[in-house]
Scaffold this motif. Structure first.
Motif, short mmCIF file in Angstrom:
data_model
loop_
_atom_site.label_atom_id
_atom_site.label_comp_id
_atom_site.label_asym_id
_atom_site.label_seq_id
_atom_site.Cartn_x
_atom_site.Cartn_y
_atom_site.Cartn_z
N LEU A 138 0.83 -1.20 0.00
CA LEU A 138 0.00 0.00 0.00
C LEU A 138 0.86 1.25 0.00
CD1 LEU A 138 -2.69 1.58 0.40
CD2 LEU A 138 -2.38 1.22 2.87
N PHE A 139 1.86 1.28 0.87
CA PHE A 139 2.71 2.46 0.96
C PHE A 139 3.47 2.70 -0.35
CE2 PHE A 139 3.24 1.20 5.70
CZ PHE A 139 1.96 1.67 5.97
N ARG A 140 3.94 1.61 -0.94
CA ARG A 140 4.68 1.75 -2.19
C ARG A 140 3.76 2.25 -3.32
NH1 ARG A 140 9.44 -0.19 -4.33
NH2 ARG A 140 9.86 -1.49 -2.52
N SER A 141 2.55 1.71 -3.38
CA SER A 141 1.63 2.12 -4.45
C SER A 141 1.22 3.59 -4.29
CB SER A 141 0.39 1.22 -4.47
OG SER A 141 -0.38 1.37 -3.29
N ALA A 143 3.10 5.87 -2.98
CA ALA A 143 4.27 6.65 -3.38
C ALA A 143 4.41 6.67 -4.90
CB ALA A 143 5.53 6.06 -2.75
N GLU A 144 4.23 5.52 -5.55
CA GLU A 144 4.36 5.45 -7.00
C GLU A 144 3.30 6.28 -7.71
OE1 GLU A 144 4.34 1.26 -7.75
OE2 GLU A 144 6.50 1.03 -7.33
N ALA A 145 2.15 6.46 -7.05
CA ALA A 145 1.09 7.30 -7.60
C ALA A 145 1.34 8.78 -7.33
CB ALA A 145 -0.26 6.89 -7.03
N GLY A 146 2.42 9.08 -6.60
CA GLY A 146 2.75 10.47 -6.29
C GLY A 146 1.88 11.07 -5.21
N ARG A 147 1.22 10.23 -4.41
CA ARG A 147 0.29 10.74 -3.40
C ARG A 147 0.96 10.93 -2.04
NH1 ARG A 147 -5.16 10.08 -3.67
NH2 ARG A 147 -5.21 9.09 -1.61
N VAL A 148 1.72 9.93 -1.60
CA VAL A 148 2.31 9.98 -0.26
C VAL A 148 3.75 9.47 -0.34
CG1 VAL A 148 2.23 9.14 2.13
CG2 VAL A 148 0.09 9.60 0.89
N ARG A 149 4.66 10.25 0.19
CA ARG A 149 6.07 9.83 0.26
C ARG A 149 6.28 9.04 1.55
NH1 ARG A 149 11.36 13.93 0.42
NH2 ARG A 149 12.93 12.34 -0.14
N GLU A 217 11.27 4.72 0.13
CA GLU A 217 12.52 4.09 0.55
C GLU A 217 12.22 3.06 1.63
OE1 GLU A 217 15.40 4.53 -0.75
OE2 GLU A 217 15.53 6.56 -1.58
N ALA A 218 12.86 1.90 1.52
CA ALA A 218 12.78 0.88 2.57
C ALA A 218 14.22 0.51 2.93
CB ALA A 218 12.01 -0.34 2.09
#
Length: 318
Positions: A138-141, A143-149, A217-218
């Motif tokens: 969820l977090f990655r998606s 971020a990839e959508a430009g919504r939440v870093r 980032e992970a």
């Protein structure tokens, strides 16, 4: 001044992270369901917010620059994890806030990789591992959508800080005042631990180096990859006497797990205590510089003092 909201500020991790950000000069908002600031967080502002109420969480985090997600339901309530994560994403998006998140090693399943790097693939074999993977997806998606870093820092088992609920205080140190050290698994097995004050400073360092980080980032936090023999020796040095070594009675939990929900959940994750593993990072030091690392003897002594166990030299005062 940069504003950060700490979700789960009543929890052990949330309190330690909040204190680290206060000490670093951030404007800290401690968010709890009851809206009260823990006594040790002098300087933080209190706010009420239920992570299962999306609108309330968005309101509680209004105007902050960073949201630290320290939410961690008890083992029997992990069905709440993904709904909470979705609400945190909504709050971050609504406020344009950076998301900081503590990762775990649950994602890797059993058998555990002996050495875990940032590139080690996930292979969850438990429900909790699958939940953590779903949260990170969820977090990655987002971020990839430009919504939440999101900046995720992965660690092993916690020790240090006030409060209860970790293997260290519930098992390892539970009988030290009676002269006994309890090993949760084979005493010579390398296990990954994270001393919470170090881990918290790691998050502060990441927040200060965002220009070196991507939108998702992970990273791994190499803490103390040590055996119970190592921790026992540090504990003996701290309390100034020899300790008897005993083992956690796993057979009792296994026998009772069909009847006791918490025991069933603990047993489902028992492989972590019987399979060696450690975290390494190829990137963290290059981003933040020297990785925070309190020597084991001192870290164990301070963790014991946090639990009210007297030490010979008073590590906290030294």
């Amino acid at each position: 001044m940069t504003k950060i909201a700490i979700l789960g500020a009543n929890g052990r991790l949330g309190r330690v992270v909040a204190k680290a950000f206060i000490d670093a000069g951030y404007d800290v908002r401690a968010i709890t369901r009851g809206g009260k600031v823990p006594a040790e967080l002098k300087g933080a502002t209190a706010a009420a917010g239920d992570a299962l109420d999306r609108d309330a969480l968005i309101q509680a985090t209004a105007g902050v620059d960073i949201i630290f997600n320290g939410l961690n339901p008890i083992y029997t309530d992990w069905g709440k994890c993904l709904p909470m994560a979705e609400n945190v994403m909504a709050a971050c998006h609504a406020n344009g806030a950076l998301h900081l998140f503590p990762g775990t090693v649950y994602n890797y399943g059993s058998p555990m990789p002996a050495v875990i790097t940032e590139d080690t693939p996930f292979h969850p074999t438990t429900e909790k591992g699958r939940i953590r993977c779903a949260m990170e997806d969820l977090f990655r998606s987002e971020a990839e959508a430009g919504r939440v870093r999101t900046i995720l820092l992965r660690a092993g088992d916690f020790f240090g800080g006030t409060g209860s609920g970790s293997w260290f205080d519930l098992v390892v140190a539970a009988k030290i005042n009676k002269g006994t050290y309890t090993a949760p698994g084979p005493a010579d097995l390398v296990h990954e631990w994270a001393y919470l004050p170090d881990f918290a400073v790691g998050f502060v360092a990441l927040a200060k180096n965002l220009d070196k980080l991507g939108f998702y980032e992970a990273l791994n936090f190499p803490g103390h990859a040590v055996t119970d023999l190592d921790i026992k020796a540090a504990a003996e040095k701290a309390v100034g006497r020899s300790l008897k070594m005993t083992s956690m009675p796993w057979w009792v939990l296994r026998a009772g797990s069909p009847f006791v929900a918490m025991w069933r959940e603990i047993v489902s994750m028992s492989y972590l205590r019987f399979e060696r593993h450690k975290l390494v990072s190829t990137r963290l030091e290059g981003i933040i510089g020297e990785i925070p690392h309190t020597p084991l003897d001192r870290a164990v002594a301070e963790a014991l003092e946090d639990l009210g166990i007297a030490t010979v030299n008073g590590a906290k005062a030294a």
